[in-house]
Design an enzyme around this catalytic site. Structure first.
Site, PDB file in Angstrom:
ATOM      1  CG  HIS A  72      -0.465   0.251   2.509  1.00  0.00           C
ATOM      2  ND1 HIS A  72      -0.184  -0.746   3.417  1.00  0.00           N
ATOM      3  CD2 HIS A  72      -0.138   1.405   3.124  1.00  0.00           C
ATOM      4  CE1 HIS A  72       0.291  -0.213   4.526  1.00  0.00           C
ATOM      5  NE2 HIS A  72       0.335   1.094   4.371  1.00  0.00           N
ATOM      6  CG  ASP A 117       0.111  -4.121   2.757  1.00  0.00           C
ATOM      7  OD1 ASP A 117       0.542  -3.617   1.700  1.00  0.00           O
ATOM      8  OD2 ASP A 117      -0.141  -3.441   3.780  1.00  0.00           O
ATOM      9  CB  SER A 208       3.007   1.902   6.218  1.00  0.00           C
ATOM     10  OG  SER A 208       1.680   1.750   6.558  1.00  0.00           O
TER      11      SER A 208
END
Ligand SMILES: *[C@@H]1O[C@H](CO)[C@@H](O)[C@H](O)[C@H]1NC(C)=O
Ligand SMILES: *[C@@H]1O[C@H](CO)[C@@H](O)[C@H](O)[C@H]1NC(C)=O
Ligand SMILES: *[C@@H]1O[C@H](CO)[C@@H](O)[C@H](O)[C@H]1NC(C)=O
Length: 255
Positions: A72, A117, A208
């Protein structure tokens, strides 16, 4: 708690700072929650990803020319900072800034929703190993409940600012059954849960793509969690890298 956590609309879709929506700090919560300054250069595989000079995600050096990050965090190109402790001093001794123009998302990313992811980013040049820059191997064994791991990142502070230096926090791996129950609607074997303890240590926005290190190898990447970080009983979700060792190896070899 379980009912709320199981509602996918309560989830924060990835810990991007400059997310797909472009909205900044759209949630309450803090940094690597309740962590502390990492000992400088103790995480020499930690990478910072910048776009137009702005930090937006983290990554992990897994090979002298490849950084693993969350899918992402995908962009057309990246400026990758390695060997950094402070984000404000990008010319720190021992650091390097390298451009990257090729990145490969996992082909099953977001199939189903939020799953798989991860992506690989190829640096435009090889980096040589040093005291401050080193690649780490991806865990081939899957984690067990209770494993103690370290997550690090430059995610947002409680006051909405970025921390000056890299933050570190210990979190424990949560049993798969508990993770499945808590993230009911979205749980997938490509995910693992860690944190949610009484100490409220957690990852958050801006972390992230960063590393979850267990027993000396890279076990996970910060992926997503609840809109409010650091809640007791609500662990964060990480990409479960032991499921992807073949894909990582083959993708690096083929590119
Ligand atoms: C770093 O990457 C190289 C190339 O894949 C590998 O030979 C070496 O073992 C890696 N080092 C670590 C610590 O994983
Ligand atoms: C994490 O745990 C290890 C082992 O108990 C400890 O040595 C280290 O200081 C802890 N790190 C942080 C940031 O809490
Ligand atoms: C940690 O890793 C070492 C080798 O790197 C291994 O011998 C040991 O069994 C591992 N411990 C756990 C708890 O996985």
């Amino acid at each position: 708690m379980v009912a709320t956590a199981g509602n996918p609309w309560g989830l924060f879709l990835g810990y991007l700072i400059f997310g797909v929506t472009g909205s900044r700090a759209s949630r309450a919560g803090g940094q690597i929650i309740n962590g502390e300054d990492c000992s400088p250069h103790s995480q020499p595989w930690q990478a910072a990803l910048f776009l137009d000079n702005e930090f937006f995600c983290a990554g992990v050096l897994v090979h002298p020319q490849w950084v693993l990050s969350a899918a992402h965090c995908f962009q057309d190109s990246y400026t990758v900072g390695l060997g950094l402790h402070s984000l404000e001093a990008r010319q720190e001794p021992g650091s390097r800034v390298v451009e990257a123009t090729l990145s490969i998302q996992h082909p099953e990313y977001n199939k189903p929703f939020l799953a798989n992811d991860l992506m690989l980013i190829r640096l435009d040049e090889l980096v040589s190993e040093s005291d401050t820059i080193r690649n780490i191997s991806v865990a081939s064994l899957c984690p067990s409940a209770g494993d103690s791991c370290l997550v690090s990142g430059w995610g947002l502070l409680v006051d909405g600012r970025l921390p000056t230096v890299l933050q570190c926090a210990n979190v424990s791996v949560v049993a798969e059954e508990e993770c499945t129950e808590l993230y009911d609607a979205v749980y997938h074997p490509s995910m693992l849960c860690a944190g949610g303890g009484q100490d409220r240590k957690d990852s958050c926005n801006g972390d992230s793509g960063g590393p979850l290190i267990c027993n000396g190898s890279l076990q996970g990447l910060v992926s997503f969690g609840q809109a409010q970080c650091g809640q007791v009983g609500v662990p964060g979700v990480y990409t479960n890298l032991c499921k992807f060792t073949d894909w990582i190896e083959k993708t690096i070899q083929a590119s």
